[in-house]
Design an enzyme around this catalytic site. Structure first.
Site, PDB file in Angstrom:
ATOM      1  N   ASN A 107      -1.243   1.724   6.186  1.00  0.00           N
ATOM      2  CA  ASN A 107      -0.324   0.668   5.742  1.00  0.00           C
ATOM      3  C   ASN A 107       0.185  -0.090   6.621  1.00  0.00           C
ATOM      4  O   ASN A 107       0.544   0.385   7.994  1.00  0.00           O
ATOM      5  CB  ASN A 107       1.002   1.198   5.024  1.00  0.00           C
ATOM      6  CG  ASN A 107       0.835   1.965   3.733  1.00  0.00           C
ATOM      7  OD1 ASN A 107      -0.338   2.110   3.190  1.00  0.00           O
ATOM      8  ND2 ASN A 107       1.813   2.669   3.179  1.00  0.00           N
ATOM      9  N   GLY A 108       0.176  -1.304   6.675  1.00  0.00           N
ATOM     10  CA  GLY A 108       0.569  -2.333   7.408  1.00  0.00           C
ATOM     11  C   GLY A 108      -0.536  -3.212   7.952  1.00  0.00           C
ATOM     12  O   GLY A 108      -1.707  -3.431   7.267  1.00  0.00           O
ATOM     13  N   LYS A 127       5.066  -4.114  -4.842  1.00  0.00           N
ATOM     14  CA  LYS A 127       6.512  -3.945  -4.939  1.00  0.00           C
ATOM     15  C   LYS A 127       7.326  -4.187  -3.760  1.00  0.00           C
ATOM     16  O   LYS A 127       8.386  -5.044  -3.767  1.00  0.00           O
ATOM     17  CB  LYS A 127       6.945  -2.579  -5.612  1.00  0.00           C
ATOM     18  CG  LYS A 127       8.353  -2.273  -6.068  1.00  0.00           C
ATOM     19  CD  LYS A 127       9.001  -3.464  -6.980  1.00  0.00           C
ATOM     20  CE  LYS A 127      10.323  -2.908  -7.026  1.00  0.00           C
ATOM     21  NZ  LYS A 127      10.951  -4.183  -7.771  1.00  0.00           N
ATOM     22  N   ARG A 140       3.453   0.115  -6.048  1.00  0.00           N
ATOM     23  CA  ARG A 140       3.549  -0.759  -4.843  1.00  0.00           C
ATOM     24  C   ARG A 140       2.331  -1.625  -4.304  1.00  0.00           C
ATOM     25  O   ARG A 140       2.572  -2.520  -3.720  1.00  0.00           O
ATOM     26  CB  ARG A 140       3.916   0.372  -3.680  1.00  0.00           C
ATOM     27  CG  ARG A 140       4.976   1.125  -3.709  1.00  0.00           C
ATOM     28  CD  ARG A 140       4.819   2.163  -2.533  1.00  0.00           C
ATOM     29  NE  ARG A 140       5.150   1.679  -1.247  1.00  0.00           N
ATOM     30  CZ  ARG A 140       5.922   1.755  -0.693  1.00  0.00           C
ATOM     31  NH1 ARG A 140       7.178   1.902  -1.168  1.00  0.00           N
ATOM     32  NH2 ARG A 140       6.139   0.941   0.512  1.00  0.00           N
ATOM     33  N   GLU A 189      15.800 -17.854 -10.657  1.00  0.00           N
ATOM     34  CA  GLU A 189      15.374 -16.522 -10.859  1.00  0.00           C
ATOM     35  C   GLU A 189      14.502 -16.402 -12.162  1.00  0.00           C
ATOM     36  O   GLU A 189      13.550 -15.690 -12.445  1.00  0.00           O
ATOM     37  CB  GLU A 189      16.600 -15.766 -10.765  1.00  0.00           C
ATOM     38  CG  GLU A 189      16.399 -14.211 -11.112  1.00  0.00           C
ATOM     39  CD  GLU A 189      15.362 -13.392 -10.378  1.00  0.00           C
ATOM     40  OE1 GLU A 189      15.144 -13.828  -9.411  1.00  0.00           O
ATOM     41  OE2 GLU A 189      14.968 -12.236 -10.512  1.00  0.00           O
ATOM     42  N   HIS A 193      16.018 -36.826 -10.344  1.00  0.00           N
ATOM     43  CA  HIS A 193      15.445 -37.252  -8.961  1.00  0.00           C
ATOM     44  C   HIS A 193      14.089 -36.983  -8.914  1.00  0.00           C
ATOM     45  O   HIS A 193      13.458 -36.991  -7.674  1.00  0.00           O
ATOM     46  CB  HIS A 193      16.021 -36.673  -7.625  1.00  0.00           C
ATOM     47  CG  HIS A 193      17.655 -37.108  -7.594  1.00  0.00           C
ATOM     48  ND1 HIS A 193      18.121 -38.429  -7.422  1.00  0.00           N
ATOM     49  CD2 HIS A 193      18.827 -36.395  -7.944  1.00  0.00           C
ATOM     50  CE1 HIS A 193      19.292 -38.541  -7.372  1.00  0.00           C
ATOM     51  NE2 HIS A 193      19.676 -37.361  -8.094  1.00  0.00           N
ATOM     52  N   TRP A 223      -3.385  -2.581  -1.461  1.00  0.00           N
ATOM     53  CA  TRP A 223      -2.969  -3.972  -1.786  1.00  0.00           C
ATOM     54  C   TRP A 223      -3.663  -4.658  -0.509  1.00  0.00           C
ATOM     55  O   TRP A 223      -3.261  -4.706   0.493  1.00  0.00           O
ATOM     56  CB  TRP A 223      -1.454  -4.104  -1.677  1.00  0.00           C
ATOM     57  CG  TRP A 223      -0.929  -5.520  -2.051  1.00  0.00           C
ATOM     58  CD1 TRP A 223      -0.876  -5.815  -3.416  1.00  0.00           C
ATOM     59  CD2 TRP A 223      -0.774  -6.636  -1.172  1.00  0.00           C
ATOM     60  NE1 TRP A 223      -0.455  -7.188  -3.561  1.00  0.00           N
ATOM     61  CE2 TRP A 223      -0.286  -7.621  -2.171  1.00  0.00           C
ATOM     62  CE3 TRP A 223      -0.698  -6.771  -0.065  1.00  0.00           C
ATOM     63  CZ2 TRP A 223       0.257  -8.813  -1.840  1.00  0.00           C
ATOM     64  CZ3 TRP A 223      -0.166  -7.826   0.394  1.00  0.00           C
ATOM     65  CH2 TRP A 223       0.188  -9.039  -0.633  1.00  0.00           C
ATOM     66  N   GLU A 255       5.913 -14.890 -12.244  1.00  0.00           N
ATOM     67  CA  GLU A 255       5.359 -13.627 -11.544  1.00  0.00           C
ATOM     68  C   GLU A 255       4.449 -12.800 -12.634  1.00  0.00           C
ATOM     69  O   GLU A 255       3.709 -12.262 -12.442  1.00  0.00           O
ATOM     70  CB  GLU A 255       6.272 -13.103 -10.609  1.00  0.00           C
ATOM     71  CG  GLU A 255       7.168 -12.224 -11.447  1.00  0.00           C
ATOM     72  CD  GLU A 255       8.249 -11.539 -10.267  1.00  0.00           C
ATOM     73  OE1 GLU A 255       7.731 -11.444  -9.069  1.00  0.00           O
ATOM     74  OE2 GLU A 255       9.226 -11.583 -10.766  1.00  0.00           O
ATOM     75  N   CYS A 290       0.799  -1.173   0.021  1.00  0.00           N
ATOM     76  CA  CYS A 290      -0.028   0.063  -0.023  1.00  0.00           C
ATOM     77  C   CYS A 290       0.758   1.289  -0.064  1.00  0.00           C
ATOM     78  O   CYS A 290       2.059   1.211   0.388  1.00  0.00           O
ATOM     79  CB  CYS A 290      -0.794   0.187   1.222  1.00  0.00           C
ATOM     80  SG  CYS A 290      -1.686  -1.518   1.628  1.00  0.00           S
ATOM     81  N   LYS A 333      11.070 -15.075 -12.633  1.00  0.00           N
ATOM     82  CA  LYS A 333      10.509 -13.911 -13.525  1.00  0.00           C
ATOM     83  C   LYS A 333       9.243 -14.174 -14.461  1.00  0.00           C
ATOM     84  O   LYS A 333       8.350 -13.755 -14.280  1.00  0.00           O
ATOM     85  CB  LYS A 333      11.481 -13.583 -14.447  1.00  0.00           C
ATOM     86  CG  LYS A 333      12.798 -12.740 -13.620  1.00  0.00           C
ATOM     87  CD  LYS A 333      12.541 -11.230 -13.230  1.00  0.00           C
ATOM     88  CE  LYS A 333      11.956 -11.459 -11.929  1.00  0.00           C
ATOM     89  NZ  LYS A 333      12.697 -11.178 -10.736  1.00  0.00           N
TER      90      LYS A 333
HETATM   91  C1  F6R Z   1      10.417 -10.654  -7.712  1.00  0.00           C
HETATM   92  C2  F6R Z   1      10.528  -9.884  -6.792  1.00  0.00           C
HETATM   93  C3  F6R Z   1      10.244 -10.029  -5.153  1.00  0.00           C
HETATM   94  C4  F6R Z   1      11.311  -9.420  -4.303  1.00  0.00           C
HETATM   95  C5  F6R Z   1      10.889  -9.746  -2.830  1.00  0.00           C
HETATM   96  C6  F6R Z   1      11.904  -8.988  -2.095  1.00  0.00           C
HETATM   97  O1  F6R Z   1      10.723  -9.953  -8.971  1.00  0.00           O
HETATM   98  O2  F6R Z   1      10.525  -8.425  -7.122  1.00  0.00           O
HETATM   99  O3  F6R Z   1      10.557 -11.412  -5.124  1.00  0.00           O
HETATM  100  O4  F6R Z   1      12.676  -9.752  -4.631  1.00  0.00           O
HETATM  101  O5  F6R Z   1       9.642  -9.531  -2.527  1.00  0.00           O
HETATM  102  O6  F6R Z   1      11.800  -7.825  -2.158  1.00  0.00           O
HETATM  103  P1  F6R Z   1      13.143  -6.755  -1.809  1.00  0.00           P
HETATM  104  O7  F6R Z   1      14.368  -7.051  -2.489  1.00  0.00           O
HETATM  105  O8  F6R Z   1      12.673  -5.340  -1.898  1.00  0.00           O
HETATM  106  O9  F6R Z   1      13.381  -7.058  -0.124  1.00  0.00           O
END
Ligand code: F6R
Length: 617
Positions: free
Chosen positions: A100-101, A612, A27, A490, A513, A74, A497, A2, A494
């Protein structure tokens, strides 16, 4: 997650709040709203969906006024609809709160308040807070009635959980009262007495670069012409004004269709920024200002624990491989969310390294606090300057990759790995486990990365064609070994998500396995197979997939003319030091995920259900 924005000054507030919310939309974005103080009453506009929906509503039903607060949500408690969007009003409409929270005791408080006759209109935890504030202000044993600050402060004593809040009231007009515990908040100091409040500098940067980051436990009052910060029970406190050193252009798309693409394409430059002034080629070492004065502690360190989530956890796994392989220091990488609650043993001499793009991820922050409390020295790897993690760690290294807006992390990931490589060189050289000549090899390879990434980015069209072929696949498997196992994780993250295709990353040899059972002609398998120490082993794993009819896209070294005879497609990357191959390998996989998602019509910058910066546990 949020976002909060607030403004008090001479200008019409609604357009400023909308502009700020748009900059926070990355966000979290399932609904949004604003409240504006107008002629002694509070006018709320809120709407489900994107900020554009709220903007339309305000065009149809304008609101005027010179102060107000806004929120982009959010969902945590209750579905994303207009009713649950913030701001939340008290029953008589005299108080409005954005939050927020998470209020963890919201259920108990709601019940108590209902027993006292309060009627709730949303499913949110936040609504509890506005009822409490109203109750304390109007009936709270008469003590809190002298000011909104006192009412908020008293109400907050009943709250368990985390918050960043902004509150306005017709009872005590002309001010915005804010408080923070576990959710970031800052004050933006504008010109001519204009003052802003926001959960993220992106919301205010168009108006001011002078910001005050509030600490956990701080409250502040924002009025036309100024602000005061205080700590409940302690009185006023001084907080320094920080200068935000990035530009508005960095939080704009700059001609790209999506932030994600812009951020992928920026990587040659962001990697340069991450390394600027830090590489000592001749000495085979690095200079990291944020670790100054820590040489003895780092020399004596017995063990490293890396903490992170998601993509930052993936870079952490590469960090584990780097630190053990090249600096020969024992290292573990932990999911931050697990570390905190599994009663981990933190031995004397432990260096805990939280890695976080945002510096605000609640799981990582609390894991870092846990490690610190158990005696670890904390060393942060963070992108967002001034965020909570770097303010609480003993030392750290910033990424300097600039703001990352696309929800899927790209440029932060490659910069994180570069910082981990630099920390490895630093530790290895300090501890005598890395010779000057090996240090020099790594530093030279680091220096070449920006050019090499630029070369890979030229393959964008080629990768787009590949995306067209595979966009309708239902599943993907990503395989890698050694340094490239985390790059496979990774790559899979990508893709899943942003395109919502199921994808799994696996250590290439581990496939036999279990996951090998999934392989048939409908399962694209992305194999990262550069010419490194485990090339021959990965080659055998490729044969195993081929023998079962699997279809392989292989990321190979530029000079590899063997694998193209075996696999279905090759993506060529330049040669580098083995330890840095995951940086180069991840770039084409970012592009592949991006193009597949775009071709499937997905909103890559704002994938469903994601936020985010995840500031709740
Ligand atoms: C994936 C992504 C998330 C963040 C995770 C940690 O693309 O962005 O998996 O990596 O939420 O976020 P930070 O790095 O801000 O602690």
């Amino acid at each position: 997650m949020c976002g909060i924005v607030g403004y008090i000054g001479e200008q019409q507030v609604a357009p400023l709040l909308i502009q700020g919310l748009k900059r926070l939309e990355y966000r979290g974005y399932d609904s949004a709203g604003i409240v504006v103080s107008k002629n002694g009453h509070l006018e709320v506009r809120k709407e489900a969906g994107k900020i554009a929906e709220l903007e339309k509503l305000i065009q149809a039903e304008p609101v005027e006024g010179w102060y107000g607060i806004g929120h982009t949500r959010w969902a945590t408690h209750g579905p994303p609809n207009t009713r649950n969007a913030h701001p939340h009003l008290s029953e008589k409409g005299d108080f409005a709160v954005v939050h927020n929270g998470i209020i963890e005791n919201a259920g108990t408080l709601r019940k108590l308040l209902q027993e006292r006759g309060h009627v709730f209109t949303s499913d949110t935890d936040t609504e509890v807070l506005v009822h409490l504030i109203e109750e304390v202000y109007t009936t709270g044993e008469g003590r809190a009635t002298e000011s909104l600050e006192r009412a908020v402060e008293t109400a907050l004593t009943q709250i368990e959980g985390t918050y960043g809040i902004a509150v306005v009231s017709t009872r005590d007009p002309g001010k915005i009262v804010v408080a923070r515990l576990g959710s970031p908040l800052l004050i933006g100091v504008g010109e001519n007495g204009e003052t802003f409040v926001a959960s993220d500098a992106a919301a205010v940067i168009a108006h001011t670069r002078d910001v005050i980051y509030l600490n956990d436990g701080d409250m502040a009052t924002i009025t036309k012409g100024g602000y005061t910060v205080h700590r409940p029970k302690h009185g006023p406190v001084d907080r320094p004004i920080n200068r935000v050193d990035w530009d508005l252009s960095e939080v704009e798309r700059g001609g790209y269709d999506h932030f994600m693409l812009k951020e992928i394409m920026e990587q040659p430059e962001t990697l340069r920024e991450t390394m600027r002034g830090r590489l000592l080629e001749e000495e085979g070492g690095v200079k990291l200002g944020g670790l100054q004065g820590m040489d003895e502690e780092l020399r004596q360190a017995q063990r490293v624990v890396i903490l992170g989530c998601g993509t930052s956890w993936h870079s952490g796994v590469i960090g584990e491989y780097l630190l053990e392989d090249l600096a020969r220091i024992p290292c573990e990488v932990e999911y931050a969310s697990e570390f905190r609650y599994r009663r981990a043993v933190v031995e004397p001499g432990t260096i805990a390294i939280p890695i976080s793009q945002s510096g605000e991820t609640a799981d990582t922050l609390w894991a870092m606090r846990e490690a610190k409390q158990q005696g670890a020295t904390t060393l942060g790897i963070v992108n967002a300057v001034g965020s909570t993690i770097p303010r609480e760690t003993d030392a750290g290294v910033y990424l300097h990759a600039g703001p990352e807006i696309g929800v899927a992390s790209t440029k932060a990931f490659t910069s994180q790995v570069v910082v981990l490589a630099m920390i490895t060189v630093h530790l290895g050289r300090l501890r005598g486990t890395l010779t000057q000549s090996r240090g020099r090899e790594i530093v030279r390879a680091l220096k070449q990365l920006p050019e090499q990434v630029a070369e890979i980015l030229k393959m964008d069209d080629e990768i787009k064609k590949l995306a067209e072929q595979y966009k309708d696949s239902k599943n993907f498997l990503y395989l890698g070994r050694g340094y490239n196992f985390p790059a496979a994780l990774e790559g899979a993250l990508k893709l899943k998500e942003i395109s919502y295709i199921h994808a799994e990353g696996y250590p290439a040899a581990e496939m036999k396995h279990g996951p090998i059972a999934l392989i048939d002609e409908n399962m694209p398998v992305v194999v990262i197979a550069p010419k490194d120490a485990v090339y021959d082993k990965v080659r055998s794993n490729i044969d195993e997939v081929k023998a079962r009819g699997g279809c392989i896209i292989a990321v190979v070294s530029q000079d590899d003319d063997e694998l193209e005879k075996v696999v279905d497609h090759v993506i060529r990357i330049p040669r580098t030091h083995d330890a840095l191959t995951p940086i180069l390998a991840s770039v084409p996989l970012q592009l592949l995920a991006y193009h597949i998602a775009v071709l499937r019509g997905a909103n890559v910058d704002q994938p469903r259900n994601l936020a985010k910066s995840v500031t709740v546990e």
